[in-house]
Design an enzyme around this catalytic site. Structure first.
Site, mmCIF file in Angstrom:
data_model
loop_
_atom_site.group_PDB
_atom_site.id
_atom_site.type_symbol
_atom_site.label_atom_id
_atom_site.label_comp_id
_atom_site.label_asym_id
_atom_site.label_seq_id
_atom_site.Cartn_x
_atom_site.Cartn_y
_atom_site.Cartn_z
ATOM 1 N N HIS A 69 5.016 5.111 8.061
ATOM 2 C CA HIS A 69 4.776 5.819 6.952
ATOM 3 C C HIS A 69 3.547 6.639 7.013
ATOM 4 O O HIS A 69 3.568 7.982 6.067
ATOM 5 C CB HIS A 69 4.893 5.090 5.247
ATOM 6 C CG HIS A 69 5.954 4.767 5.165
ATOM 7 N ND1 HIS A 69 6.185 3.090 5.695
ATOM 8 C CD2 HIS A 69 7.848 4.890 4.507
ATOM 9 C CE1 HIS A 69 6.875 2.755 5.253
ATOM 10 N NE2 HIS A 69 8.239 3.378 4.666
ATOM 11 N N ASP A 99 2.500 0.407 10.735
ATOM 12 C CA ASP A 99 3.573 1.113 9.426
ATOM 13 C C ASP A 99 4.177 3.163 10.011
ATOM 14 O O ASP A 99 3.201 4.070 10.087
ATOM 15 C CB ASP A 99 2.425 1.633 8.464
ATOM 16 C CG ASP A 99 2.962 1.778 7.075
ATOM 17 O OD1 ASP A 99 4.256 2.120 6.820
ATOM 18 O OD2 ASP A 99 2.405 1.826 5.859
ATOM 19 N N CYS A 159 12.011 6.132 7.573
ATOM 20 C CA CYS A 159 10.245 5.317 8.511
ATOM 21 C C CYS A 159 11.432 3.936 8.903
ATOM 22 O O CYS A 159 10.983 3.919 10.310
ATOM 23 C CB CYS A 159 9.865 4.445 7.208
ATOM 24 S SG CYS A 159 11.370 3.710 5.871
#
Lengths: 537, 513
Positions: free
Chosen positions: A490, A488, A364
């Site tokens: 992820h 994000d 990430c």
């Protein structure tokens, strides 16, 4: 000519004056001035761009024993070019430059013999919108502008109607005596040299759509070409007998400037060489542009290529499937009375599993770094490719931060590593904000808002837990209420904007949501990496 | 043909193929079209009925056992079609022998005694003077204008003799190859020509298309549909006067690279061909953009637009010492004929091709005659100090050694009425009269020469004789000799304006007309 005067001491009112003609010495006060809130709307609705590219190659013979004569010969040769623009044999091909393949008006040819160079610009009869005439002499620029505008609401130079002009020479001009070919050899009686001088002319003119296109050629394009030729001529002159500078015009439309500007760069120098940097700096100064935004680099130049996926766009990102600016158009944060501060400029969204690379569970921070580097690329601070995980690891090994075994591993990296990589690959320095608990983050909102106002770069949030990219804050100073615009990394799905926004992979996060859950964990520490915008142009 | 060791299946397939061709040939059938055609080629050929019927009658009355000649017409790959305008028999060679004759020989003595007609035919072969046919093709091609060319050969021979003789087929393929080499189509590495067989008893026309890249074999042949129709009357006529002015610099080169005037010109022409290829065109006042066919009748005026002041010849020798400049200028009057179904862009490329071919042909004519005039040349010895040896033709002069002006006038192009209102062309040297032209028509084109001189179009006037100019007048034309070194700028400017306004006036008059 129009001039303006303002009195700084009293009313600060701006008064405009104009002269009727070029030679006139009397000034008239302009009594009615319209202030438009959206001047670009007026400009691009009533006007269009004329573009003309013209490569010229001139042979210049000169007496070898008398070098000063070479300069005179060269100057005469360029004068001959200027005269040739008005030659009756010259043909100007006028066509619409458009990506669309249908509904484009047919090109029209204007012959040099038909052009009128004598009528003053102010005496030209403007043509109404409905003027129809098959005679190309009386076609207006509007004839070449596309009628349907509904699909292109953004009015800017890039979306303006563009008329392309080509200058050609008619070699079939009728003449009384067409004599069959003859070859004559004339030897030079004294020693002579031959130079080939190249000019790469490219002018961009703004014209009101009501102007007849033939006057747009004789009054705008030709004077533009002549001006550019003369300025290039003067730059080449001192180096005539050595290496000629490679001059190339580029057109830019920097923010805050309504009309495009043209800059001629010397391509023998690399773009990052000090000489070129200084030239750009002084241009920024003269145009009142910020001194920390690269706005006049070649990559910033207006791209008039008509193919939708031009080679240039391809090079930005191979197979450019990545989504750009995914936060645009997402639901609002819901902070009452909050002030939104966002990053300035575009970025590409990097996340898990892209490029068929399985980094789920460890990549990430790498992805966040890729997003940040894409921002620097897209703002033209750098032209390096966005590095892969391996290349990021390689960079960390090279600076001695990690052992060689790190390359190819699945080890996490954090904010500090990111700052090393940004420094190594881009020369970008970073500020770091540490908080010992997620609960402290709202307190940093004012500082973060200031960052977005002044630096405008994406922030990486790292620390004890997951890495995020922060694109903005929404902050009510009075109530202390705030929200964070989180991108994000992820996300493991495909490049589907709807899925990303609906799934909350890009969205506003309040530190405590409506169900009382905290977004930032209170028992973890966080490092915020604030890349500083380089002070360069 | 040599037996090549190939695997059985391949041989089998080959054998079958050949049989199909024979059947198709015999019955005039069209073979089933293969679904995948890797290269576009002519599939059907239409012959000009009025002309070919005349030829057919003439041939059947002649009683000749064999005749060979050239097919004049047009092959259009976008249309997959070929058009035959005329058949031109190759005249007897310099020794007075026919270009093609039938040899009847037999395999061995045993059969000689029991020689039957069919057996004799089986082993018959041809004598073909390939070089002569190729030379004929070269000279005929020179007389054709844009969009018309030597597209193959025809043979008039009995069907028995033809069908049973693979030797004959092989010979004809070699002739085709020779013709193709003599009349090259620029910008293609694939050759395509027609082989038309006219057989008597019964009278029948069959046509085969022959395509090859490097080697020509019997597998290069494909049968194609042949029919008679009206071809010439539906042709569209395009006309162009092309004015050009090239300045070719002659620079110091290494001694090994000295060039004759002819070499420099040849190079200049082929260089210019590339530039011309990209030129835009105006037809009847409209810029050519699309590929739609031309619908209007009449003669269409083509104007060619070239880059503005982009002298690509200057590049070749920048910064070197210039020894002199070769100015090559003048006008080429050009015609091209287009089938009404062809796209208009084809007319533009045919006109461009015609212009370049016309320049090359004229240079060839000058050089051919120069070779004829002068005996074997000894080019090893460098010329006298002034570069002019006593009896060397101008085209053979080496410009690098030349310290004097010289000039080479190209012959004028004239146009002679041909079939159905079309024209062919010929070139006249200053000393030549229209009689020469008549001879060419009769001998090369097998037509009656023009009886009425007024029907001949002479749009080009004779090239002017050399006007003595100084090097600087030519190398820097904007720079008049009187103002060297640099006279009054103002005065010169005024002169320029005057000359322009007079040109304007004359052009306006032309445009009204």
């Amino acid at each position: 000519m129009i001039g303006a005067v303002t009195d700084l001491n009293n009313t600060r009112e701006v008064q405009f004056f104009r002269t009727r003609s070029e030679n006139s010495r009397s000034l008239e006060l302009v009594t009615s001035v319209v202030y438009d809130e959206h001047p670009e709307k007026h400009i691009w609705e009533t006007g269009c761009l004329l573009r003309c590219e013209l490569p010229i190659r001139l042979p210049v013979y000169f007496p070898a024993k008398n070098w000063p004569d070479a300069e005179k010969m060269y100057l005469r040769a360029t004068e001959a070019v200027v005269a040739k623009f008005k030659d009756p044999q010259v043909v100007y091909v006028v066509e619409t430059l458009s990506k669309a393949s249908t509904g484009v008006p047919q090109p029209v040819i204007l012959r040099g013999i038909e052009l009128d160079f004598d009528t003053a610009l102010s005496n030209i009869k403007l043509l109404g919108k409905d003027a129809h005439d098959s005679d190309p002499k009386f076609l207006s620029c509007a004839h070449f502008c596309l009628k349907s505008k509904s699909d292109r609401p953004i009015l800017s130079a890039e979306n303006a109607d563009i008329i392309q002009l080509s200058v050609l020479l008619n070699s079939s001009e009728k003449s009384e005596k067409s004599s069959s070919p003859v070859a004559e050899y004339i030897p030079a009686l004294e020693e002579a040299g031959l130079l080939a001088v190249n000019f790469k002319l490219g002018v961009l003119c703004y014209a009101a759509k009501e102007i007849p296109v033939m006057y747009a050629v004789s009054k705008l394009i030709i004077p533009g070409l002549v001006d550019q030729l003369n300025s290039m001529k003067n730059v080449i002159l001192p180096n005539l007998l050595t290496k000629h500078p490679q001059l190339c015009p580029y057109h830019f439309n920097p923010p805050g400037v309504l009309h495009p500007i043209t800059v001629i760069y010397e391509l023998n120098y690399g773009e990052t060489e000090m000489k070129q940097v200084d030239i750009r700096k002084s241009l920024h100064l003269r145009l009142g542009l910020p001194s920390d935004r690269p706005l006049l680099r070649i990559a910033n130049a207006l791209d008039f290529s008509t193919t939708n996926d031009s080679a240039r766009n391809d090079t930005i990102r191979k197979g450019s499937t990545l989504l750009k600016d995914v936060h645009v158009g997402i639901p609002i944060s819901g902070v009452p009375g909050g002030i939104v501060s966002l990053i300035q400029g575009s970025y590409e969204y990097y996340h898990y599993l892209q490029d068929s690379f399985n980094d789920s569970g460890w990549g990430c921070a790498y992805r966040s770094l890729q997003t940040i580097i894409s921002w620097f690329r897209l703002q033209h601070y750098s032209s390096i490719d966005v590095p892969s995980h391996r290349e990021i690891q390689q960079a960390l090994v090279e600076i001695g931060d990690k052992d060689a075994s790190f390359i190819g591993s699945r080890e996490w990296i954090g904010a500090i590593e990111l700052s090393f990589v940004l420094d190594k690959l881009l020369g970008v320095s970073c500020r770091v904000i540490n908080v010992t608990s997620g609960a402290e983050l709202p307190e940093k909102c004012r500082e973060l808002a200031l960052h977005f106002e002044n630096q405008g770069t994406p922030i990486m949030i790292g620390g004890g837990v997951l890495a995020y990219t922060l694109l903005g804050v929404d902050y009510n100073e009075a109530s202390g209420d705030c929200a964070f615009l989180i991108l994000d990394p992820h996300y493991t799905g495909n490049e589907d904007l709807k899925k990303i926004v609906n799934g909350g992979w890009c969205g506003w996060k309040k530190s405590v949501d409506s169900k009382g859950r905290s977004f930032f964990l209170h028992d973890k520490f966080y490092n915020l990496l604030l890349p500083q915008r380089p002070n360069m142009v | 043909m040599a037996n090549r060791p190939t695997c059985k299946t391949k041989d089998g397939r080959k054998e079958r193929k050949r049989k199909i061709y024979h059947a198709a040939f015999r019955f005039g059938l069209r073979s089933k079209r293969r679904k995948i055609q890797p290269v576009k080629m002519v599939k059907a050929v239409v012959g000009e009925e009025s002309q070919l019927k005349l030829i057919e009658d003439r041939l059947s009355q002649s009683g000749l056992p064999v005749q060979l000649g050239l097919v004049v017409g047009k092959l259009s790959s976008p249309l997959d079609r070929g058009f035959v305008f005329d058949l031109v028999p190759t005249p007897p060679n310099d020794a007075g022998e026919a270009a093609c004759s039938l040899l009847e020989s037999v395999k061995d003595d045993k059969e000689k005694g029991t020689k039957s007609r069919s057996q004799a035919a089986e082993v018959s072969s041809l004598f073909i003077d390939d070089d002569w046919v190729a030379e004929h093709a070269r000279q005929v091609a020179r007389m054709l204008v844009g969009g018309v060319g030597v597209v193959g050969i025809y043979i008039w021979v009995s069907s028995d003799a033809f069908k049973n003789s693979t030797i004959m087929l092989y010979q004809l393929l070699q002739t085709i190859k020779g013709v193709a080499e003599a009349t090259p189509v620029l910008e293609t590495d694939r050759e395509e020509r027609l082989l038309i067989h006219i057989c008597y008893s019964p009278m029948r026309w069959t046509c085969r298309n022959c395509t090859w890249t490097s080697n020509i074999t019997s597998s290069s042949l494909r049968p194609c549909d042949f029919k008679m129709g009206r071809v010439l009357t539906s042709l569209q006529t395009f006309k162009c006067t092309y004015n050009f002015n090239l300045s070719l610099p002659i620079c110091h080169e290494s001694a090994s690279n000295v060039q004759t005037l002819r070499d420099v010109l040849r190079q200049g022409i082929s260089h210019h061909a590339k530039e011309l290829k990209d030129a835009k065109a105006i037809i009847d006042g409209n810029l050519v953009v699309g590929d739609e066919p031309c619908t209007l009748d009449g003669v269409h005026e083509v104007e060619l637009l070239l880059p503005f002041m982009k002298d690509s010849n200057a590049e070749a020798c920048s910064r070197k010492d210039a020894l002199g400049v070769l100015v090559f200028n003048g006008s080429v009057c050009s015609f091209a004929y287009l089938n009404s179904k062809e796209p208009i862009s084809q007319a533009v490329s045919d006109i461009k091709m015609d212009i370049i071919m016309s320049l090359q042909s004229r240079l060839d004519i000058i050089c051919d005659e120069a070779y004829g005039d002068v005996g074997p040349k000894d080019d090893a010895s460098p010329e006298a100090s002034d570069g002019i040896s006593t009896n060397k033709p101008v085209s053979q002069l080496v410009l690098h050694f030349l310290r004097k002006e010289c000039s080479l006038s190209f012959p004028r192009r004239v146009f002679v009425p041909w079939l159905a209102g079309t024209y062919i062309c010929d070139y006249l040297q200053p000393s030549e009269t229209l009689e020469v032209l008549k001879d060419h028509c009769v001998e090369l084109m097998s037509m009656e020469g023009p009886t009425d001189a007024s029907t001949i179009l002479k749009p080009e006037i004779e090239a002017p004789s050399l006007v003595t100019k100084s090097f600087w007048d030519v190398a820097a034309p904007f720079y008049s000799a009187s103002s060297f070194p640099f006279g009054d700028d103002m005065e010169e400017g005024r002169d320029l304006d005057n000359s322009q306004s007079s040109v304007k006036l004359s052009n306006k008059l032309v445009f009204i007309g």
